[in-house]
Design an enzyme around this catalytic site. Structure first.
Site, PDB file in Angstrom:
ATOM      1  N   GLU A 184       0.841  -1.199   0.000  1.00  0.00           N
ATOM      2  CA  GLU A 184       0.000   0.000   0.000  1.00  0.00           C
ATOM      3  C   GLU A 184       0.885   1.261   0.000  1.00  0.00           C
ATOM      4  OE1 GLU A 184      -2.398   0.301   3.530  1.00  0.00           O
ATOM      5  OE2 GLU A 184      -3.843   1.666   2.607  1.00  0.00           O
ATOM      6  N   CYS A 188      -5.450  -3.261   2.283  1.00  0.00           N
ATOM      7  CA  CYS A 188      -5.257  -3.169   3.741  1.00  0.00           C
ATOM      8  C   CYS A 188      -6.517  -3.454   4.556  1.00  0.00           C
ATOM      9  CB  CYS A 188      -4.667  -1.805   4.094  1.00  0.00           C
ATOM     10  SG  CYS A 188      -3.851  -1.816   5.727  1.00  0.00           S
ATOM     11  N   LYS A 204      -9.753   1.317  -2.564  1.00  0.00           N
ATOM     12  CA  LYS A 204      -9.962   0.729  -1.237  1.00  0.00           C
ATOM     13  C   LYS A 204     -11.422   0.906  -0.865  1.00  0.00           C
ATOM     14  CE  LYS A 204      -7.594   1.078   3.303  1.00  0.00           C
ATOM     15  NZ  LYS A 204      -6.333   1.646   3.868  1.00  0.00           N
TER      16      LYS A 204
END
Lengths: 365, 365
Positions: free
Chosen positions: A111, A221, A186
């Site tokens: 990330e 994540c 995300k």
């Protein structure tokens, strides 16, 4: 002062048979997983594995070779943005070249690979300045060149700046021809660490990229804490889901979440974390330290997993994956067969409305 | 010839500091978890733990004491049904009494606690004969008496025979007054081990029982592989989800699935497994052995977990749970806050119809 990985500890102290039993529990059935050895470079480690499918007649294995790169930032975080980026580019160019030499078809970076993870400061500047256009920004141009040069797919997680100056935490997926195949934003932004000050929840779904080397998804994540998100990648047919992350501190569930998801959905999960120490000087004069713990690993669709890369050093985790193991687990274990989506759909629809009545049973008085 | 638990192995070989680090990774942050010691009875073990909430001002801890019982069958599996049941009743009566002495408010038994797990034979008889009415069958009457006597809630997973002679894999939840509070049927039936020959998917949802001792749900064995099922218990407000199971062989994901679910949904999960060796003589003349591995454990909403009970011996896992830790994790970590159900509802509705177009991106040719 280094934090040792639990693998190192177990390796040092346990007798052979005991180590085998402990590893069977920690890393699953190793029948289909072989360790191909390590290489030590001057400044980073290389670990190599192979996941095979269940033995089968008359079928050619469908092998995809992947490399997960974990790396640290190079310069202090208060140096000029361009200098910091360039030094990271240099390191990554070398590590991608090495990954290609090993034979990798798909490379995944962590990330926000091209910057310090300054969001932990909760200060807007200069971190917003790192955001780039996903198609023509300097980081994407750099990645396109390497993808084409080595004829590999590269997953490049950066901060995206869109036409309206809105920021997103986005992975750019670049094809082996050096073109942008698409992006994945995300989906779930944490509300407990500052990130939600910078960018918001993506609306692009859970895309599966049907690449030359297999059907892949990317989920960034914190997304990994949301089971409904993992499920959508399965419904969309993913064979490998990459989870580039920036995860630190006492996060003891890192070693099990990607593995749980891989097993539940019969796909490979590649969990790629940042590593190193990032020091930030806050406006208040205080210092903030961010210390992501690396520990990149891969889990197979049968719940077996590799050991983790170092908690402190840069590294490449290389693995050969037989993608047919996904199909075989779906056929033999059948978790997909007993999913019962119809049974859930109305409950979810209700639960997302203001008409939801939770299903609670109380004793009659 | 006993299989040793990995805890025993680690305890024997690792120095103190190394053991601490390995345990931190395997069992999570232990700040809020204390070991209260063990007791050894003649024929089974007792292990005791306490989960506390984060220190807080002016609030009284909201403590519920639970006991998870893992036990083996008593007589050979070809003895008369009534004899087998009675011998198990005797053992369980003693273990529930002991649980009550320890202070337990809620006791949970493993899947099909009152019978051998004969479904692995894939033969209908005599296993179907073990099924009982959930309100007035002999096992429920027995459990009602004990629940009332000790003023505890008891979760009693049996095979249910309904009015139409349909069988279900069902947990009966009996209140501390000795009345049936309700039942929870197994939602996902495996299609790879014979079970789907005997009973089918439940339609009763994911009920939460608002008991005197907290909001509890029960989800049976294989249900734990389905993330959407765990989520529904969270939406219905569960603080503790019990997972009575009959799990055997090389199932190395047992130690992580309940823990992942507990963390993802900020509730306690109590994973209660059968233990022992069950031998079945098949009609073909062959012998079939079923060997569930016990390893009952509890995971807290913060991802910390207890060690497992023995893989071979009967046992009681007793724990004091501060239920406020659920609320505190929801407030501080906020995984519930970023769930985005609205974002998923339409995809799920599509995915459960024949109009579903998976979200796949291909390179333009």
């Amino acid at each position: 002062m280094e934090t040792r990985s639990i693998d190192d500890i177990l390796q040092e102290f346990l007798p052979k048979n005991e180590l085998k039993e402990v590893n069977r529990i920690l890393y699953g059935d190793q029948t289909n997983l072989s360790y191909l050895g390590s290489e030590e470079q001057f400044s980073y480690d290389i670990e190599k594995y192979r996941f095979t499918a269940i033995t089968k007649n008359e079928q050619v294995p469908r092998i995809t070779k992947i490399a997960a790169i974990q790396h640290s930032v190079v310069l202090p975080t208060d140096r000029p943005i361009q200098d910091q980026k360039l030094q990271i580019f240099k390191k990554i160019e070398h590590m991608i070249e090495k990954s290609s030499e090993l034979g990798a078809n798909i490379v995944c970076l962590p990330e926000c690979w091209n910057m310090p993870f300054g969001f932990v400061t909760r200060e807007k500047m200069p971190w917003c300045e790192y955001a780039e256009d996903c198609n023509n920004g300097p980081s994407t141009m750099f990645i396109k060149r390497l993808a084409q040069k080595h004829a590999i797919v590269i997953i490049s997680p950066i901060i995206e700046r869109d036409n309206a100056d809105l920021l997103w935490n986005t992975s750019v997926v670049v094809s082996e021809c050096g073109t942008v195949l698409g992006t994945q934003r995300k989906n779930h932004i944490p509300t407990n660490n500052g990130e939600s000050d910078y960018y918001t929840h993506g609306m692009s779904g859970q895309r599966v990229f049907d690449t030359k080397f297999g059907k892949i998804g990317v989920t960034i994540c914190f997304d990994r804490h949301q089971p409904q998100n993992w499920l959508m990648y399965a419904l969309n047919g993913a064979e490998i889901v990459f989870n580039p992350a920036a995860t630190s501190a006492t996060d003891s569930w890192w070693p099990i979440e990607a593995r749980s998801a891989a097993f539940d959905h019969s796909y490979y999960v590649v969990a790629v974390n940042r590593v190193g120490i990032e020091k930030f000087h806050l406006e208040s004069g205080a210092e903030k330290i961010f210390k992501p713990f690396g520990s990149t690993y891969i889990s197979g669709p049968n719940g077996s997993r590799t050991k983790s890369l170092s908690t402190v050093r840069d590294g490449i985790l290389y693995a050969e994956l037989d993608l047919d193991l996904c199909k075989q687990m779906r056929e033999t274990l059948g978790l997909n067969q007993s999913r019962r989506l119809l049974y859930y759909k109305n409950k979810w629809t209700e639960a997302s409305s203001n008409k939801f009545l939770p299903q609670i049973i109380q004793k009659l008085q």
